[in-house]
Design an enzyme around this catalytic site. Structure first.
Site, PDB file in Angstrom:
ATOM      1  N   LEU A 143       0.828  -1.205   0.000  1.00  0.00           N
ATOM      2  CA  LEU A 143       0.000   0.000   0.000  1.00  0.00           C
ATOM      3  C   LEU A 143       0.859   1.251   0.000  1.00  0.00           C
ATOM      4  O   LEU A 143       0.525   2.252   0.612  1.00  0.00           O
ATOM      5  CB  LEU A 143      -0.943   0.040   1.214  1.00  0.00           C
ATOM      6  CG  LEU A 143      -2.046  -0.988   1.207  1.00  0.00           C
ATOM      7  CD1 LEU A 143      -2.917  -0.820   2.427  1.00  0.00           C
ATOM      8  CD2 LEU A 143      -2.903  -0.855  -0.041  1.00  0.00           C
ATOM      9  N   CYS A 144       2.024   1.183  -0.674  1.00  0.00           N
ATOM     10  CA  CYS A 144       2.866   2.366  -0.740  1.00  0.00           C
ATOM     11  C   CYS A 144       3.106   2.767  -2.173  1.00  0.00           C
ATOM     12  O   CYS A 144       4.195   3.217  -2.530  1.00  0.00           O
ATOM     13  CB  CYS A 144       4.178   2.142   0.001  1.00  0.00           C
ATOM     14  SG  CYS A 144       4.957   0.588  -0.364  1.00  0.00           S
ATOM     15  N   GLY A 145       2.122   2.610  -3.048  1.00  0.00           N
ATOM     16  CA  GLY A 145       2.286   3.056  -4.420  1.00  0.00           C
ATOM     17  C   GLY A 145       3.340   2.239  -5.136  1.00  0.00           C
ATOM     18  O   GLY A 145       3.416   1.021  -4.984  1.00  0.00           O
ATOM     19  N   SER A 323       5.672   7.742  -0.159  1.00  0.00           N
ATOM     20  CA  SER A 323       4.897   7.068  -1.209  1.00  0.00           C
ATOM     21  C   SER A 323       3.553   6.626  -0.670  1.00  0.00           C
ATOM     22  O   SER A 323       2.532   6.736  -1.354  1.00  0.00           O
ATOM     23  CB  SER A 323       5.634   5.831  -1.724  1.00  0.00           C
ATOM     24  OG  SER A 323       6.820   6.173  -2.337  1.00  0.00           O
TER      25      SER A 323
END
Lengths: 367, 164
Positions: A143-145, A323
């Site tokens: 879930l950090c791009g 991110s």
């Protein structure tokens, strides 16, 4: 319709899970948009039992709207938590600076003094390279791009370049994401470490101990570090840096960049200032060395390496948090838009149902 | 409480006994204070502090650093760093590190440090016995070296606590 269970599961099942949840959310967002568009067509085709179906549809939509609202709350919370952690990350970087700077100045001074004697220092001399170890710093969670994707791509391209030169390549993975990707691929993974959310000197030293042992034993001829440089809140750069052998001319030729997360007009903004390289200490001619200068140099080098690795770990963690902040902010915006669209559809469906009822009553009474 | 008072009394006694010579040197540099920095990898204990004297456990022996000390670079062994300032003495146990004395300032970079009062005597005694057992059981050079380091550090902690 069939994507809805997955969506609800993702929302209620917590967002700390890795990619599968993210994929489910993405798929179901698209799925919902598709279903929302389909509804008006259904409405036109319905009759008779239409009011019952309409009621069911409106209930479904209401459920969907509440789920979307929940998702928005979760992603917004994750964004703010990441922002708080970025602050902590930058405080940690500031705290480690005095120690590394002092060591760096002394190291510069010692090397200047010893260079005249043309001493052979194992950690500084370049060897003919046969085997290279790449240390990849990635994240443990998702879930950090595209943070993990970028660093993995950079690693793959570096592996290709090194193999084209005819060199053997092995990997040391810091962070679950890189490990999961590389352990089933050609390049062997020598060792795996978890990437902590708040890297400390102990974490860095456990990694440096391994790397130093491999380098000094002669198994490995060069160690390169692949990490993500923090440029701004929306852009991060995957960078490579040679950890060992240390460059003999100047230990660090590029100045340090200190980033500071502040808020301007209610928005998060990152201000960065460049701090120049620490000048090598000028030792007076009558400087007393309690031990042999060479011995002192060899004792300081591992500490210095530790500091370098700690700094890249901290910077990578800060990039991951940034991110995540931007990914969660896009997710919140999407959820808001989707909520609005669904709300409009629901109102339209509700009004259509009422109109249908009225028409039936009128038709029935006029008959 | 009693232990603190006793240690402070003994410290004062020690200071006054050795104070004769020190007082002479202090008078020569009366106005000067030592510009002192104490850094750890994870943070700072003292920064730009003006102190009277610092004792560091150099590997060649305990070194006292007063203002205008000759420039020195020394490696530290496990021991106590004492910072004397305005009659108070702050003691920190350091595992190892370096002391750099320059013309205008003194930097002590320790790899790990803790205030002496944070050390628990019983835990230290346990550590000594564990390290001795590890020494006896060690087979490879690596294990022997690690056990030796542990033993040195714990023994230093024990003597630091008994002398405090």
């Amino acid at each position: 319709m069939n994507s809805r269970p997955a969506f609800v599961g993702a929302a209620t099942g917590g967002f700390v899970a890795a990619t599968p949840a993210k994929a489910a959310v993405c798929v179901s967002f698209n799925g919902l948009r598709g279903n929302a568009a389909v509804l008006p067509a259904n409405r036109a085709a319905s009759s008779g039992a239409a009011s019952v179906t309409m009621g069911a549809n409106i209930r479904e939509m209401r459920e969907r709207i509440s789920t979307v609202k929940n998702t928005e709350k979760i992603t917004e919370a994750m964004r703010l938590v990441s922002a708080a952690k970025v602050r902590r990350a930058q405080d940690a970087v500031l705290r480690t600076r005095p120690f590394s700077e002092t060591l760096q100045k002394v190291l510069g001074g010692l090397i200047k003094r010893l260079k005249a004697d043309a001493i052979d220092l194992p950690l500084l001399t370049e060897r003919t390279v046969k085997k290279v170890v790449l240390v990849v710093i990635s994240g443990d969670r998702g879930l950090c791009g595209s943070y993990n994707n970028y660093i993995i791509k950079k690693t793959e391209s570096r592996i290709k370049d090194l193999k084209a030169e005819g060199l053997e390549v092995e990997l040391v993975c810091v962070g679950t994401k890189a490990n999961v990707y590389f352990r089933r691929r050609e390049t062997p993974v020598r060792k795996f470490f978890n990437c902590p959310q708040a890297p400390s000197a102990e974490n860095a030293s456990s990694i440096t101990d391994e790397l130093l042992a491999d380098y000094l034993s002669g198994e490995v001829d060069r160690i390169e570090l692949l990490y993500t440089r923090f440029v701004s809140l929306i852009s991060c750069e995957a960078s490579i840096r040679t950890l060992l052998p240390l460059s003999p001319s100047g230990l660090e030729t590029d100045g340090d960049e200190i980033f500071q997360l502040t808020s301007v007009g209610g928005q998060f903004v990152v201000k960065s200032e460049t701090v120049p390289v620490a000048e090598p200490e000028d030792f007076p001619a009558d400087m007393i060395f309690e031990q042999d200068p060479l011995q002192i140099l060899n004792a300081i080098l591992p500490l210095y390496l530790n500091g370098q690795l700690l700094r890249t770990l901290q910077e990578s963690v800060a990039s991951e948090l940034a991110s995540r902040m931007s990914a969660m902010s896009s997710a919140s915006d999407n959820a808001k838009d989707l909520g609005k669209a669904l709300n409009k559809e629901m109102n339209r469906a509700r009004q259509a149902a009422i109109t249908q009822d009225l028409m039936e009553i009128i038709a029935g009474s006029s008959a | 409480m009693f232990r603190q008072a006793a240690s402070r009394a003994s410290a004062l006694a020690r200071q006054s006994a050795a104070g004769g010579q020190r007082r002479q040197m202090a008078e020569a540099v009366a106005a000067d204070k030592l510009h002192f920095n104490f850094f750890l990898p994870g943070g700072t204990i003292q920064k730009d502090a003006a102190v009277d004297m610092v004792l560091v456990p150099a590997s060649s022996g305990v070194m006292g650093i007063l203002p205008r000390h000759a420039p020195t670079v020394a490696q530290l062994r496990p021991g106590v760093v004492e910072v004397h300032s305005e009659g108070t003495k702050d003691k920190y146990f350091v595992s190892s590190g370096f002391a750099f004395v320059h013309k205008d300032r003194t930097d002590v970079c320790a790899v790990a440090a803790a205030p002496l009062s944070d050390l628990d005597a019983s835990a230290v005694a346990q550590g000594v016995t564990d390290a001795e057992a590890a020494m006896a059981a060690a087979k490879t050079d690596m294990e022997k070296a690690e056990a030796q380091i542990g033993l040195d550090t714990y023994t230093a902690m024990r003597s630091a606590l008994t002398m405090a």
